[in-house]
Design a protein around this motif. Structure first.
Motif, short mmCIF file in Angstrom:
data_model
loop_
_atom_site.label_atom_id
_atom_site.label_comp_id
_atom_site.label_asym_id
_atom_site.label_seq_id
_atom_site.Cartn_x
_atom_site.Cartn_y
_atom_site.Cartn_z
N ASN A 6 -19.57 -2.14 12.21
CA ASN A 6 -18.77 -1.69 13.35
C ASN A 6 -17.52 -0.99 12.56
OD1 ASN A 6 -20.51 -3.88 14.91
ND2 ASN A 6 -19.55 -2.44 16.27
N CYS A 7 -17.46 -0.83 11.41
CA CYS A 7 -16.30 -0.28 10.74
C CYS A 7 -16.62 1.36 10.48
CB CYS A 7 -16.43 -0.43 9.25
SG CYS A 7 -15.38 0.43 8.17
N GLY A 8 -15.70 1.76 11.41
CA GLY A 8 -15.84 3.26 11.66
C GLY A 8 -15.38 4.13 10.62
N LYS A 9 -15.02 3.53 9.64
CA LYS A 9 -14.48 3.93 8.26
C LYS A 9 -13.13 4.90 8.90
CE LYS A 9 -18.22 5.77 7.45
NZ LYS A 9 -18.82 6.80 7.04
N CYS A 10 -12.27 4.62 9.79
CA CYS A 10 -11.01 5.34 10.15
C CYS A 10 -10.11 5.35 9.06
CB CYS A 10 -10.82 4.96 11.50
SG CYS A 10 -9.74 3.08 11.59
N GLY A 11 -10.00 4.49 8.40
CA GLY A 11 -8.96 4.32 7.50
C GLY A 11 -7.56 3.94 7.83
N LEU A 12 -7.40 3.14 8.83
CA LEU A 12 -6.30 2.58 9.32
C LEU A 12 -5.86 1.61 8.55
CD1 LEU A 12 -6.31 2.95 13.36
CD2 LEU A 12 -5.21 4.44 11.67
N CYS A 13 -6.79 0.67 8.09
CA CYS A 13 -6.56 -0.52 7.19
C CYS A 13 -5.92 0.10 5.77
CB CYS A 13 -7.80 -1.09 7.06
SG CYS A 13 -9.08 -0.56 6.38
N LEU A 14 -6.21 1.14 5.17
CA LEU A 14 -5.67 1.49 4.07
C LEU A 14 -4.27 1.31 4.04
CD1 LEU A 14 -8.45 2.98 3.73
CD2 LEU A 14 -7.29 4.52 2.55
N PRO A 30 -9.46 -1.71 1.64
CA PRO A 30 -10.43 -2.88 2.67
C PRO A 30 -11.58 -2.08 3.00
CG PRO A 30 -8.25 -2.75 3.55
CD PRO A 30 -8.13 -1.56 2.14
N ARG A 31 -11.48 -1.00 3.34
CA ARG A 31 -12.45 0.14 4.00
C ARG A 31 -13.64 0.20 2.79
NH1 ARG A 31 -11.67 6.39 5.38
NH2 ARG A 31 -10.67 6.43 3.49
N ALA A 32 -13.18 0.46 1.80
CA ALA A 32 -13.97 0.59 0.55
C ALA A 32 -14.84 -0.79 0.10
CB ALA A 32 -13.46 1.30 -0.75
N LYS A 33 -14.01 -1.83 0.29
CA LYS A 33 -14.69 -2.99 0.07
C LYS A 33 -15.94 -3.25 0.95
CE LYS A 33 -10.82 -5.14 -2.37
NZ LYS A 33 -9.31 -5.30 -2.09
N LEU A 34 -15.64 -3.10 2.23
CA LEU A 34 -16.55 -3.37 3.27
C LEU A 34 -18.07 -2.39 3.02
CD1 LEU A 34 -14.65 -3.35 6.55
CD2 LEU A 34 -15.42 -5.31 5.12
N GLN A 35 -17.68 -1.07 2.53
CA GLN A 35 -18.55 -0.16 2.14
C GLN A 35 -19.46 -0.53 0.83
OE1 GLN A 35 -19.23 2.65 4.66
NE2 GLN A 35 -19.79 3.56 2.62
N ALA A 66 -4.75 -5.26 11.00
CA ALA A 66 -4.64 -3.80 11.44
C ALA A 66 -5.95 -3.06 12.16
CB ALA A 66 -3.86 -3.11 10.04
N CYS A 67 -7.19 -3.79 11.88
CA CYS A 67 -8.24 -2.97 12.26
C CYS A 67 -8.59 -2.97 13.61
CB CYS A 67 -9.43 -3.82 11.35
SG CYS A 67 -11.09 -3.00 12.03
N PRO A 68 -8.58 -1.93 14.00
CA PRO A 68 -8.78 -1.82 15.50
C PRO A 68 -10.25 -2.03 16.06
CG PRO A 68 -8.57 0.49 14.54
CD PRO A 68 -8.57 -0.42 13.65
N ALA A 69 -11.39 -2.15 14.90
CA ALA A 69 -12.43 -2.41 15.33
C ALA A 69 -12.82 -4.02 15.28
CB ALA A 69 -13.50 -1.66 14.46
N GLY A 70 -11.62 -4.78 15.12
CA GLY A 70 -11.89 -6.28 15.01
C GLY A 70 -13.02 -6.74 13.88
N ILE A 71 -12.92 -5.84 12.60
CA ILE A 71 -13.69 -6.71 11.77
C ILE A 71 -13.05 -7.95 11.01
CG2 ILE A 71 -14.80 -5.99 9.50
CD1 ILE A 71 -15.70 -3.80 11.19
N ASP A 72 -14.07 -8.66 10.70
CA ASP A 72 -13.77 -10.04 10.03
C ASP A 72 -13.75 -10.00 8.61
OD1 ASP A 72 -13.17 -12.53 9.26
OD2 ASP A 72 -14.69 -13.38 10.28
N HIS A 73 -12.69 -9.17 8.01
CA HIS A 73 -12.87 -8.92 6.84
C HIS A 73 -12.66 -10.24 5.69
CE1 HIS A 73 -11.02 -5.10 8.33
NE2 HIS A 73 -11.35 -4.66 7.37
N TYR A 74 -12.06 -11.26 6.17
CA TYR A 74 -11.66 -12.43 5.61
C TYR A 74 -13.21 -13.26 5.31
CZ TYR A 74 -8.10 -15.82 4.80
OH TYR A 74 -7.12 -16.66 4.23
S1 SF4 Z 1 -9.39 -0.39 9.89
FE1 SF4 Z 1 -11.24 -1.21 10.52
S2 SF4 Z 1 -12.71 0.33 11.34
FE2 SF4 Z 1 -11.10 1.33 10.46
S3 SF4 Z 1 -11.96 1.51 8.12
FE3 SF4 Z 1 -10.59 -0.18 8.17
S4 SF4 Z 1 -12.12 -1.92 8.51
FE4 SF4 Z 1 -13.17 0.13 8.96
#
Ligand code: SF4
Ligand SMILES: Cc1cc2nc3c(=O)[nH]c(=O)nc-3n(C[C@H](O)[C@H](O)[C@H](O)COP(=O)(O)OP(=O)(O)OC[C@H]3O[C@@H](n4cnc5c(N)ncnc54)[C@H](O)[C@@H]3O)c2cc1C
Ligand code: SF4
Lengths: 408, 457
Positions: A7-15, A31-36, A68-76
């Motif tokens: 569900n990470c849309g790779k929007c980059g808001l977390c950067l 954080p986005r890259a770590k999920l990728q 900060a993630c609008p998609a509600g990803i559980d990075h932790y």
């Molecule tokens: S803010 Fe959330 S949805 Fe957007 S890139 Fe980061 S992890 Fe992915």
């Protein structure tokens, strides 16, 4: 509901929320890259390498990305699983290994027959040794409590005056071994409010240091011990003075126990966990302050990432500091900026941590305050550890500051 | 694969810290916020214009593609290195070189994040108008290369309206500079227009002079809800049609509003079929007057509720929520496709009806969000790419949306750019001669076709 990787849309808001990205400015630590990377590793398009482990470790586990993630990803949780995998594949550095070993054995060492006495002495020394590195000069490392804090306390500390209720106090390792002033103040404030304070003897390290370093198996025995020790019965709350412990008890324990028979107990504990300042904020009417004196102390606040991202306790801290008599609270423009402590981050990545710290130091010096308060032991260690001899401000837990403001 | 010789050259230019070539590092430069991905052979981080020039010289000689990258927030695949080669990262060339509010300009390196410019200007009472939803992350280089817009571009115009001058390195390594620090400058071709929206295919931007504006004295923000989407859209047309130009006018349908409310919990009215977030700014008295006119217009269109943000914090929360919309949508399904067809504002109601029809016909979840005041629609389809049948429907739906927009006098993209997402649709809006004219320009400045190849030219 927390969302999965897909569900990470790779929007980059977390950067923009990530303090490590803010310093290094390279996508791979974001954080986005770590999920990728986790995704690629999971679907086998990327091999597990030492380099991958290195990237995954460049993280404070501060939770600002998830917040900060609008998609509600559980990075932790994703990061924790990945760290576990990386340690399994590539091992861990000796210093970190010894820390995990010691914290993991804390409970057994202390209560195991025969080992009890040596155990208590051994833990703080070795712990201190493994931390006396990174971007903190050795001379600035705090001295250890002469005796572990919990061994100095009765298991049940009575309320001062008419009792209004009782609470359990989960002290965490830092208060137990390093910062007994915070423990004394926490108990003092609770007593003053009319609470009986129960300090369960068999509590031990919350396990977060182990979970962050991929040592889930070692963590489990501590977690089970804590679940047993913290059985809330009818206490009003389980108080923590450290948001990282709080987060573990509140969120990680129930998740880790999902399959086990301890799940109900973990959930019950989770529902009672409260940051000391959130608790005080809800009961301000129970406090009386010393209003004498006309020389207010100047104070500013560093809001730890885990407090901001998990409990919103920072708002309670700030709101209370603003109300205290004889206190000149000066809000800091970078109150919410990470200090780079992050568990063992300052030790593993001293340069990045150093840059984060430098920004904070400049602004606190410009504010000319007597106190720089923060409610996370690692932040405290990091802030105080980076001060120079000419800096006169004191770094303490805000609960100590609050305690000193009470009418005796 | 890159030759060892070229790799060594790159290391010589930027140092070994500035070159990434491990698989786990490269994997992080294969994507933007669009769905296609492609791995580069190497990533370099130049520190200066001279570095960029040397890198391009070396790449030109070796015939290796070079794709610029800011923060990778593009939603059209523009920075995805489909022909591999070198990705040139600008996130570290992030200095604000000069802030001069007396002469109303700033000079910045390409990696400066949009919001950092806003922060640098705020103490002087100035701001930089283009405000893409990604402003906290996206870079000025990326903003220029995609000619980014944003909510308040309705009143203030888009990136191209604020680029006074640029320093650009051509594929050959030659460094060119055009424009100046003057708001008025008609010396020669208006070359900044050529580079705005060029998507890194004509040259690499290494420095920019940007026009900045004094902050308006007053700002007022309204949240208006409606019983149906049609009247929401009609209110937009009426407001703009009567000559009022708000700073921003954002339209959200029920699905979008609910997704935002789920994430942000602002207390928005979940039952509203349509809503408008309207901001006006300017002299206080003028704002009062405009506000009255707007309230009249939305009431004529059956507004259910009109609320005004009481504090700056409330206003900021509304905008933060609006900026999260894209990410929030990502929650609904594994893949999200967001387009930004744009139509004349009088056609906004018709376009929205058409989008909803298409969604129903293909049985797809389409959320509609729009910078409505300038007709810039953001239909977002949440779907699952691994479901082949569904994905085919998504593609057909988008084709129909593009066709409908063109039929209504609109265009393919208002601000997101063409990238990989829309190059196939260019013939809908440009004749062969025009496309060939673009190719001639490209051929003239980048004969070796090394700059961001595989995109729209
Ligand atoms: S803010 Fe959330 S949805 Fe957007 S890139 Fe980061 S992890 Fe992915
Ligand atoms: C949540 C979200 C909201 C968004 N909202 C908006 C919006 O409101 N309005 C809008 O217009 N866009 C929006 N976008 C799209 C995107 O953020 C913008 O297009 C932005 O300008 C991209 O900047 P970037 O730094 O991320 O560039 P990148 O994505 O890294 O690159 C974009 C293009 O610029 C080129 N490039 C980058 N740097 C240079 C350079 N120095 N020289 C030459 N070429 C270069 C790249 O090759 C690529 O073609 C949004 C995206 C997201 C994820
Ligand atoms: S937890 Fe903190 S340091 Fe780690 S990726 Fe997220 S924001 Fe960055």
């Amino acid at each position: 509901m927390k969302q999965g990787l897909q569900n990470c849309g790779k929007c980059g808001l977390c950067l923009s929320a990530c303090p490590v990205y803010g310093i290094l400015k390279e996508e791979q630590v974001s954080p986005r890259a770590k999920l990728q990377l986790i995704k690629s590793h999971d679907n086998k398009s990327l091999e597990s390498t030492q380099g991958l482990k290195e990237i995954v470790s460049r993280c404070l586990m501060c939770g600002s990305c998830a917040a900060a993630c609008p998609a509600g990803i559980d990075h932790y949780s994703k990061f924790m699983e990945m760290r576990k995998q990386m340690v399994a594949d590539h091992g861990e550095s000796p210093a970190i290994k010894s820390m995990i070993y010691l914290l993991g054995r804390e409970y057994r060492l202390k209560f195991g027959t025969g080992l009890a006495k040596t155990g208590q002495k051994m833990i703080p020394d070795a712990l201190a040794r493994s931390f006396k590195l990174g971007n903190i000069p050795i001379k600035n490392f705090p001295t250890l409590n002469p005796k572990p804090f919990r061994t100095q306390q009765e298991v049940i500390v009575p309320a001062a005056g008419d009792p209004v209720g009782s609470v359990i106090y989960f002290t965490g390792c830092a208060t137990n071994y390093l910062y007994e002033d915070a423990g004394k103040a926490t108990i003092g404030v609770l007593q003053h409010m009319g609470y009986q304070v129960i300090i369960p003897e068999k509590q031990c390290c919350c396990s977060v240091p182990m979970l962050f370093h991929g040592a889930q198996d070692q963590a489990m025995s501590n977690i089970r011990a804590n679940i047993e020790a913290l059985d809330p019965g009818d206490v009003e709350a389980i108080i923590v003075d450290c948001s990282t412990c709080g987060e573990a008890l509140e969120n990680e324990y129930p998740k880790l126990m999902e399959q086990g028979d301890d799940h109900a107990a973990a959930t019950q504990i989770a529902s009672k966990v409260t940051h000391i300042f959130s608790f005080v904020n809800d009961h301000m009417d129970l406090l009386t302050f010393d209003t004498a004196g006309d020389n207010p102390s100047t104070v500013t606040y560093h809001a730890p990432c885990h407090t901001r991202n998990n409990s919103q306790g920072h708002l309670a801290v700030e709101s209370i500091l603003k109300q205290l008599p004889n206190t000149d609270y000066r809000p800091s423009p970078d109150r919410d900026q990470c200090c780079g402590g992050g568990g063992t981050f300052f030790y593993e990545h001293p340069q990045v941590a150093g840059e984060m710290m430098a920004q904070k130091l400049t602004s606190v010096r410009n504010m000319e305050v007597d106190y720089w308060v923060t409610d996370c032991p690692v932040c405290r260690l990091n802030l105080a550890g980076n001060l120079e001899p000419q800096d006169t401000m004191q770094v303490v837990h805000p609960i100590t500051f609050l305690y000193n403001a009470l009418k005796a | 694969m890159l030759s060892t010789q070229l790799k060594n050259q790159l290391i010589e230019i930027v140092g070994d810290q500035g070159v990434l070539d491990q698989p786990e590092q490269l994997a992080c430069y294969a994507y933007d916020a669009f769905i296609e991905e492609a791995l580069p052979d190497v990533v370099v981080f130049p520190k200066s214009t001279a570095d960029v020039s040397q890198i391009l010289k070396a790449a030109s000689k070796a015939g290796v593609p070079v794709t610029g990258r800011g923060a990778g927030t593009s939603v059209c695949g523009a920075p995805v290195p489909v022909r591999q080669g070198i990705v040139m990262g600008f996130s570290k060339m992030d200095k604000i070189i000069e802030v001069n509010t007396r002469d109303r300009y700033v000079v910045v390196q390409p990696g400066v994040v949009n919001a950092d410019i806003q922060r640098a200007l705020a103490p002087f009472g100035f701001f930089y108008p283009p405000d893409p939803g990604s402003m906290n992350t996206s870079t000025i280089g990326g903003n220029i290369a995609l000619n980014a817009g944003g909510p308040r571009c309705l009143k203030y115009g888009v990136t191209v309206d604020y680029v006074l001058g640029l320093e650009v390195v051509l594929a050959s390594g030659e460094i060119i500079r055009f424009g100046s620090k003057n708001v008025k400058d008609v010396t020669g071709y208006k070359l900044s227009s050529l580079f705005c929206g060029s998507e890194g295919t004509l040259g690499i931007i290494t420095e920019a002079i940007l026009k900045v504006m004094p902050k308006p004295e007053a700002v007022r923000t309204l949240m208006v809800t409606f019983g149906d989407l049609d009247s929401t859209a009609k209110a937009v047309t009426d407001i703009i049609g009567s000559g009022i130009i708000p700073a921003a006018m954002e339209l959200m349908d029920q699905m979008t509003l609910n997704a935002i409310e789920d994430a942000a919990g602002l207390g928005l009215d979940r039952k509203a079929a349509g809503s408008l977030l309207i901001e006006i700014d300017g002299v206080a008295e003028a704002c009062d007057k405009q506000l009255k006119q707007i309230v009249e217009k939305v009431n004529e269109n059956g507004a259910i509720k009109i609320e005004e943000a009481a504090t700056d914090i409330e206003r900021e929360r509304l905008w933060t929520a609006r900026r999260s919309a894209y990410g929030v949508f990502a929650k609904i399904a594994p893949d999200i496709l967001s387009e930004d067809v744009t139509v004349p504002v009088s056609q906004v109601p018709e376009m929205i009806r058409t989008i909803n029809d298409i969604g129903e016909r293909y049985d797809l979840t389409i959320g509609v969000l729009a910078h409505a005041g300038d007709g810039n629609m953001h239909p977002m389809i949440a779907a699952d790419r691994s479901d082949k049948a569904q994905w085919e429907k998504v593609e057909r739906a988008f084709t129909e949306i593009f066709q409908a927009a063109v039929r209504l006098g609109g265009t393919l993209s208002g601000e997101h750019g063409i990238g990989l997402a829309k190059s196939a649709f260019i013939p809908l809006v440009m004749n062969r001669e025009t496309v060939s004219f673009m190719k001639k320009i490209k051929q003239a400045v980048d004969p070796g076709q090394i700059l961001n190849p595989g995109k729209f030219v």
